[in-house]
Scaffold this active site. Structure first.
Site, short mmCIF file in Angstrom:
data_model
loop_
_atom_site.label_atom_id
_atom_site.label_comp_id
_atom_site.label_asym_id
_atom_site.label_seq_id
_atom_site.Cartn_x
_atom_site.Cartn_y
_atom_site.Cartn_z
CG ASP A 1 -2.07 -0.04 8.38
OD1 ASP A 1 -2.91 0.88 8.30
OD2 ASP A 1 -2.05 -1.02 7.63
CB THR B 1 2.69 0.66 6.20
OG1 THR B 1 1.35 0.39 6.58
CG2 THR B 1 3.57 0.33 7.39
NE ARG C 1 -7.42 -4.26 5.83
CZ ARG C 1 -6.63 -4.42 4.76
NH1 ARG C 1 -6.37 -5.60 4.29
NH2 ARG C 1 -6.12 -3.38 4.14
CG ASP D 1 3.44 -6.94 7.52
OD1 ASP D 1 2.85 -6.34 6.58
OD2 ASP D 1 2.85 -7.68 8.31
NE ARG E 1 -1.93 -4.61 -2.02
CZ ARG E 1 -1.60 -4.07 -0.86
NH1 ARG E 1 -0.67 -4.59 -0.10
NH2 ARG E 1 -2.22 -3.00 -0.42
CG ASP F 1 1.09 -2.77 10.54
OD1 ASP F 1 1.99 -2.12 9.99
OD2 ASP F 1 0.32 -3.51 9.93
N GLY G 1 0.83 -1.21 0.00
CA GLY G 1 0.00 0.00 0.00
C GLY G 1 0.86 1.25 0.00
#
Ligand code: ATP
Length: 328
Positions: free
Chosen positions: A132, A130, A176, A107, A76, A134, A15
């Site tokens: 996120d 990213t 998510r 990741d 991707r 995360d 992303g």
């Protein structure tokens, strides 16, 4: 410098995130500073398989530090997940005389980089890009700060209409698997409740909290919901659930969606991207491979890609407590 590196490849994958362009710029210019070539690879691993490469010099990356998205495009690639796909990609790296690779992504992109390293002992360094946040081994991923500011800005606007009409708004933000955006943007925008994947608030407690809000004199409320929050209901179902159980509330739902990925990167993300890009190039020149650059205690540090992928970044538990206190 223990390894002879003459040409570093750089790609963006997964992303997109604000700050990726600033990181590309930093990588390209650090290469120029150290007198080595830099090759841009379009569309992540798919472009590597297809040989979609471009030589980048300091002037190729002018006027991009302030731009969202990525000039190298992102993609991707299923094919790269196979050994045969990686063989094609590796042959293209060799053909273009690329000696090491910098992967800017999340990741999944790091898993791809590790696979290349394991199959061919090819030097790879990751930059966490990213929204996120995360990834373990960095307090901030690239794009996270910008996404937070975008979300807060949008929630502020929703609050204007919520308070004018005495409404209850459920606002879904990205995340998510991780509630970092929801928790921080929720506190920053003064949300009454924040629902995240890491904590199961429980629907009864949500109803109780909303009743308390109303009783305490609040005329409008905002509930922030992370995409992956743990009640098992999506944001629309949550809205319906509250409408059924608390008919005194006029409920509306808003999904912020992809707007959180876009936009001009914040100053924080631009500086972070610049630091990470320079550190990534210098790490390669020092002979490092299989690491991610990250920000820890305001310093650039290396964490093994393996650890960065496996160790989930934890939400700051104290923020939950603070949120409960300040939303009284
Ligand atoms: P985001 O966090 O924004 O989703 P990401 O980097 O995690 O970004 P993914 O789609 O998970 O995004 O991964 C990007 C690409 O990395 C995949 O399309 C694939 O080409 C490659 N990749 C992911 N996992 C592996 C793996 N186990 N082996 C080889 N390549 C992989």
């Amino acid at each position: 410098m223990s390894v002879e590196i003459k040409n570093i490849g750089v790609l963006t994958s997964g992303g997109d995130a604000p700050g990726m362009n600033a990181a590309i710029r930093a990588v390209v210019r650090a290469c120029a500073y150290y007198n080595i070539k830099c090759t841009g690879i379009y569309r992540g691993y798919q472009g590597m398989i297809e040989g979609d490469f471009i030589e980048l010099g300091p002037r190729s990356v002018k006027n991009i530090i302030n731009k969202g998205g990525t000039i190298l495009k992102s993609a991707r690639s299923k094919e790269f997940m196979t050994a045969e796909g990686r063989e094609k990609a590796f042959q293209n790296l060799k053909k273009n005389e690329i000696d090491a690779l910098i992967v800017i992504g999340g990741d999944g992109s790091f898993k791809g980089g590790l696979a290349l390293l394991e199959q061919y002992n090819f030097p790879v360094i990751g930059i966490p890009g990213t929204i996120d946040n995360d990834i373990d081994g960095t307090s901030h991923t690239l794009g996270y700060d910008t996404a937070l500011n975008t979300a807060v800005d949008a929630i502020d606007k929703i609050r204007d209409t919520a308070s004018s009409h005495n409404r209850l708004f459920f606002v879904e933000v990205m995340g998510r698997d991780a509630g970092h955006i929801a928790l921080n943007a929720g506190i920053g925008a003064g949300a009454e409740e924040i629902l995240i994947p890491e904590e199961d608030l429980g629907l009864d407690r949500l109803l109780e909290s909303l009743k308390r809000s109303k009783a305490s004199g609040k005329t409008s409320s905002i509930v922030i919901v992370a995409e992956g929050e743990s009640s098992g209901k999506n944001v629309f179902e949550l809205g319906d659930y509250v409408t059924e159980n608390l008919p005194e509330y006029e409920v509306r739902v808003s999904v912020l969606g992809h707007m959180q990925r876009g936009g001009s990167p914040s100053c924080f993300d631009r500086v972070l991207a610049s630091r990470m890009g320079v550190k990534a190039v210098e790490s390669i020149l020092e002979g490092k491979k299989g690491y991610m650059v990250g920000l820890l205690h305001d310093k650039m540090e290396l964490t093994s890609l393996d650890k960065a992928i496996k160790g989930n970044s934890k939400i700051e538990e104290d923020l939950l407590r603070v949120s409960n206190i300040v939303s009284i």
